[in-house]
Design a protein around this motif. Structure first.
Motif, PDB file in Angstrom:
ATOM      1  N   SER A  68       6.964   2.379  -4.298  1.00  0.00           N
ATOM      2  CA  SER A  68       7.524   1.256  -5.046  1.00  0.00           C
ATOM      3  C   SER A  68       6.525   0.119  -5.129  1.00  0.00           C
ATOM      4  O   SER A  68       5.625  -0.011  -4.282  1.00  0.00           O
ATOM      5  N   ASN A  69       6.703  -0.725  -6.119  1.00  0.00           N
ATOM      6  CA  ASN A  69       5.809  -1.883  -6.251  1.00  0.00           C
ATOM      7  C   ASN A  69       5.889  -2.816  -5.038  1.00  0.00           C
ATOM      8  O   ASN A  69       4.851  -3.313  -4.572  1.00  0.00           O
ATOM      9  N   PRO A  70       7.094  -3.092  -4.500  1.00  0.00           N
ATOM     10  CA  PRO A  70       7.148  -3.929  -3.291  1.00  0.00           C
ATOM     11  C   PRO A  70       6.391  -3.305  -2.113  1.00  0.00           C
ATOM     12  O   PRO A  70       5.742  -4.020  -1.344  1.00  0.00           O
ATOM     13  N   MET A  71       6.460  -1.964  -1.976  1.00  0.00           N
ATOM     14  CA  MET A  71       5.732  -1.317  -0.883  1.00  0.00           C
ATOM     15  C   MET A  71       4.225  -1.434  -1.089  1.00  0.00           C
ATOM     16  O   MET A  71       3.468  -1.718  -0.151  1.00  0.00           O
ATOM     17  N   LEU A  72       3.760  -1.233  -2.322  1.00  0.00           N
ATOM     18  CA  LEU A  72       2.337  -1.358  -2.611  1.00  0.00           C
ATOM     19  C   LEU A  72       1.854  -2.779  -2.336  1.00  0.00           C
ATOM     20  O   LEU A  72       0.820  -2.996  -1.687  1.00  0.00           O
ATOM     21  N   GLN A  73       2.626  -3.762  -2.804  1.00  0.00           N
ATOM     22  CA  GLN A  73       2.267  -5.170  -2.584  1.00  0.00           C
ATOM     23  C   GLN A  73       2.243  -5.507  -1.100  1.00  0.00           C
ATOM     24  O   GLN A  73       1.329  -6.192  -0.617  1.00  0.00           O
ATOM     25  N   SER A  74       3.226  -5.012  -0.373  1.00  0.00           N
ATOM     26  CA  SER A  74       3.312  -5.316   1.051  1.00  0.00           C
ATOM     27  C   SER A  74       2.143  -4.712   1.825  1.00  0.00           C
ATOM     28  O   SER A  74       1.613  -5.341   2.750  1.00  0.00           O
TER      29      SER A  74
ATOM     30  N   LEU B 122       4.544  18.103  -6.800  1.00  0.00           N
ATOM     31  CA  LEU B 122       5.288  16.876  -7.091  1.00  0.00           C
ATOM     32  C   LEU B 122       4.440  15.666  -6.730  1.00  0.00           C
ATOM     33  O   LEU B 122       3.703  15.689  -5.738  1.00  0.00           O
ATOM     34  N   VAL B 123       4.538  14.624  -7.548  1.00  0.00           N
ATOM     35  CA  VAL B 123       3.867  13.352  -7.277  1.00  0.00           C
ATOM     36  C   VAL B 123       4.903  12.248  -7.362  1.00  0.00           C
ATOM     37  O   VAL B 123       5.597  12.122  -8.377  1.00  0.00           O
ATOM     38  N   GLU B 124       5.044  11.465  -6.299  1.00  0.00           N
ATOM     39  CA  GLU B 124       5.969  10.332  -6.312  1.00  0.00           C
ATOM     40  C   GLU B 124       5.201   9.074  -5.941  1.00  0.00           C
ATOM     41  O   GLU B 124       4.586   9.005  -4.869  1.00  0.00           O
ATOM     42  N   SER B 125       5.219   8.092  -6.811  1.00  0.00           N
ATOM     43  CA  SER B 125       4.535   6.833  -6.527  1.00  0.00           C
ATOM     44  C   SER B 125       5.389   5.978  -5.606  1.00  0.00           C
ATOM     45  O   SER B 125       6.622   6.078  -5.596  1.00  0.00           O
TER      46      SER B 125
ATOM     47  N   SER C  37      -5.800   2.230   4.996  1.00  0.00           N
ATOM     48  CA  SER C  37      -5.248   2.880   3.808  1.00  0.00           C
ATOM     49  C   SER C  37      -4.109   2.090   3.194  1.00  0.00           C
ATOM     50  O   SER C  37      -3.283   1.509   3.892  1.00  0.00           O
ATOM     51  N   VAL C  38      -4.113   2.084   1.861  1.00  0.00           N
ATOM     52  CA  VAL C  38      -2.994   1.593   1.058  1.00  0.00           C
ATOM     53  C   VAL C  38      -2.570   2.767   0.188  1.00  0.00           C
ATOM     54  O   VAL C  38      -3.311   3.183  -0.701  1.00  0.00           O
ATOM     55  N   ILE C  39      -1.406   3.324   0.465  1.00  0.00           N
ATOM     56  CA  ILE C  39      -0.976   4.546  -0.219  1.00  0.00           C
ATOM     57  C   ILE C  39      -0.234   4.183  -1.506  1.00  0.00           C
ATOM     58  O   ILE C  39       0.716   3.403  -1.501  1.00  0.00           O
ATOM     59  N   THR C  40      -0.700   4.764  -2.609  1.00  0.00           N
ATOM     60  CA  THR C  40      -0.094   4.502  -3.920  1.00  0.00           C
ATOM     61  C   THR C  40       0.916   5.568  -4.314  1.00  0.00           C
ATOM     62  O   THR C  40       1.830   5.311  -5.089  1.00  0.00           O
ATOM     63  N   ALA C  41       0.734   6.790  -3.798  1.00  0.00           N
ATOM     64  CA  ALA C  41       1.618   7.894  -4.163  1.00  0.00           C
ATOM     65  C   ALA C  41       1.575   8.959  -3.081  1.00  0.00           C
ATOM     66  O   ALA C  41       0.594   9.077  -2.344  1.00  0.00           O
TER      67      ALA C  41
ATOM     68  N   LEU D 283      -6.259   7.181  -6.848  1.00  0.00           N
ATOM     69  CA  LEU D 283      -5.114   7.424  -7.726  1.00  0.00           C
ATOM     70  C   LEU D 283      -4.240   6.179  -7.873  1.00  0.00           C
ATOM     71  O   LEU D 283      -3.707   5.653  -6.901  1.00  0.00           O
ATOM     72  N   LEU D 284      -4.121   5.721  -9.111  1.00  0.00           N
ATOM     73  CA  LEU D 284      -3.120   4.725  -9.478  1.00  0.00           C
ATOM     74  C   LEU D 284      -2.144   5.462 -10.393  1.00  0.00           C
ATOM     75  O   LEU D 284      -2.507   5.897 -11.491  1.00  0.00           O
ATOM     76  N   ALA D 285      -0.913   5.636  -9.904  1.00  0.00           N
ATOM     77  CA  ALA D 285      -0.013   6.616 -10.518  1.00  0.00           C
ATOM     78  C   ALA D 285       0.567   6.183 -11.854  1.00  0.00           C
ATOM     79  O   ALA D 285       0.966   7.034 -12.656  1.00  0.00           O
ATOM     80  N   ASP D 286       0.625   4.877 -12.116  1.00  0.00           N
ATOM     81  CA  ASP D 286       1.214   4.423 -13.378  1.00  0.00           C
ATOM     82  C   ASP D 286       0.647   3.054 -13.738  1.00  0.00           C
ATOM     83  O   ASP D 286      -0.091   2.432 -12.965  1.00  0.00           O
TER      84      ASP D 286
END
Length: 529
Positions: free
Chosen positions: A64-70, A59-62, A44-48, A88-91
């Motif tokens: 961070s970009n560094p976390m997604l990249q990592s 509530l939905v919280e995406s 899994s790669v969690i986006t939000a 889901l891609l949050a933004d």
């Protein structure tokens, strides 16, 4: 029966890039359950992260970009995927980041000869009705050419194609527009409460695209996939389950069309066994690899003159009245030969089912060979099938005809039925098996199982694992025959799949003593597994 999983060495790795559903029915949670249930190892790669139940999304919280990249980079370094599902891609920033990452990774995959399918489920709204992303404001075009399939529902298709879907024509046009925009195939899902034309049954639209490399024009093959609607409100996570199932099935080496129909059957089975845990819509059950033919969709190719989905009630009535000749006795060891001389040798050896396959239609002795083959079949009280040349088979009253699906047209089927000939059909995939079965033939041949040199094949060898899956689906419905590279060295492993019969070519035609080879193979085939 041979366990398909026991024939597999490893579980393929499948990624889900999606949001977490704290209620457990959709998102990452549904994806992981589905992939594991379909015999894949899920990462899994969690986006939000969502605060979500069966009745609300609080509530939905995406991330961070560094976390997604990592997450992407860390997984890729040790657990590279055989397939990827994107939910889901949050933004917009997440879409852009994923597009950049996929561009770099696909260059590496191409260099190493890997093809990793990417399935995009454009999640915008939860089942309870709450928004998960700003769907109207998201631009998916950075992913153009990077995804294999996009799976919008009817309302999502309308948003993505920026059009109203008031009828069948508009839906097809919108799917093709989205396909061209993103350079991908489209599965437009009609299982939700869409327009009036899809209320009576679940009609999904599959638009497969192929881009002409010279003119850069899209060429489409379009199909309706129709199922009876499952009467349940427990449909939370249906889209997540479908898209992750498609990814998992493709990771096992099946082509897109196959993966879609298997995933459709998986979802239908899950809906039938669904359950409610909260006050809102409940969840789909995980029911393992589909083996019940009734859960698979009916398939109808879309043509310029016929755009509408199949009517399941009327098609069932039509099929029941148009079955081809039934074969009650085993076909047994089924030789396929290219000349009458070999056909007669094997009939003398005891063959009770045999096929004459003359590859060259301009062969000057073609008709005479067919006449002789049919006559020999009568003399030896055997079932002689004529490959391809159905007009001559009808003319000279053969027992049966064997056809590839590319040779099927309505006119020859009507004439074959009227002549009361038996019909065998070749199949190379789940999708083709379903198409063949809809014609109610006398038998279906699955192949090619192993590498073969007897003809140029458009696909890779199916192998034993796929054969076992096909057998588990079709066993007991009509005779099923395995063909392609079968000989004494692998006959026992083919028999272990519990396929009904086997067709043999080179193991007989290239044998020093075809009669002795036939008797030896027949004896081996008849030995109890």
């Amino acid at each position: 029966m041979a366990n398909p999983d026991a024939l597999s060495v490893n579980r393929p790795i499948v990624w889900t890039i999606a949001g977490s559903d704290s209620g457990g029915g959709a998102g990452i949670q549904a994806d992981l359950s589905t992939m594991s249930d379909l015999e894949a190892h899920a990462c899994s790669v969690i986006t939000a992260v969502t605060a979500q139940s069966s009745v609300t999304v609080a509530l939905v919280e995406s991330v961070s970009n560094p976390m997604l990249q990592s997450q992407l980079d860390t997984l890729a370094s040790d657990l590279p995927p055989a397939a990827i599902k994107v939910g889901l891609l949050a933004d917009q920033a997440q879409i852009n980041l994923l597009a950049k990452w996929l561009t770099a990774e696909q260059a590496n995959w191409l260099q190493s000869g890997k093809n990793v399918p990417v399935i995009l489920d454009p999640v915008m709204v939860a089942t309870c009705g709450d928004a998960l992303a700003n769907g109207a404001g998201l631009d998916f075009t950075p992913l153009k050419g990077l995804i294999t399939l996009i799976t919008p529902n009817v309302s999502e298709l309308a948003v993505l194609a920026a059009t109203e879907l008031t009828n069948v024509d508009a839906c097809i046009a919108a799917a093709k527009k989205l396909s061209a925009t993103l350079n991908t195939s489209v599965l437009a899902k009609g299982g939700d409460n869409g327009p009036a034309w899809c209320h009576q049954q679940a009609n999904d639209l599959l638009v497969c695209t192929d881009v002409d490399g010279i003119s850069d024009k899209h060429q489409w093959q379009s199909f309706w996939l129709s199922s009876q609607r499952v009467d349940t409100d427990n449909n939370h996570g249906t889209g997540c389950t479908l898209s992750s199932a498609i990814a998992a099935v493709m990771a096992h080496g099946f082509v897109l069309n196959d993966a879609v129909v298997v995933a459709k059957a998986y979802v239908n089975a899950g809906l039938k066994a669904s359950y409610q845990v909260g006050r809102g819509p409940g969840c789909l059950a995980r029911t393992a690899w589909p083996k019940d033919l009734s859960n698979f969709p009916s398939i109808k190719a879309i043509t310029a003159s016929d755009l509408k989905p199949v009517s399941l009630s009327s098609s069932d009535d039509a099929v029941s009245q148009s079955r081809f000749k039934q074969i009650d006795e085993p076909l047994g060891l089924y030789p396929v030969v290219a000349d009458v001389e070999m056909l007669e040798i094997l009939l003398k050896s005891g063959a009770k089912t045999i096929q004459l396959r003359v590859k060259d239609p301009s062969e000057p002795t073609l008709e005479q060979s067919i006449i002789q083959a049919i006559s020999l079949g009568r003399d030896y009280k055997a079932r002689v099938f004529i490959n391809d040349h159905w007009q001559l088979a009808i003319k000279h009253q053969a027992y049966g005809v064997h056809l590839g699906q590319e040779d099927l047209i309505a006119s020859n089927l009507e004439q074959l039925r009227a002549a009361k000939l038996a019909l065998g059909l070749s199949s190379h995939s789940y999708f083709e098996i379903l198409l063949a079965y809809q014609h109610k033939p006398s038998y279906i041949a699955f192949g090619h199982i192993f590498p073969t040199t007897t003809k140029v094949m458009p696909s890779k060898p199916q192998g034993l694992t796929k054969l076992a899956r096909y057998v588990s689906l079709m066993k007991g419905t009509l005779p099923i025959v395995a063909i392609g590279g079968i000989d004494a060295s692998n006959l026992a492993s083919v028999k272990a799949t519990q396929v009904d019969d086997i067709a043999v070519v080179r193991a007989l035609t290239e044998a020093q003593d075809p009669q002795a080879a036939f008797k030896a193979l027949t004896a081996a085939w008849l030995v109890e597994a």
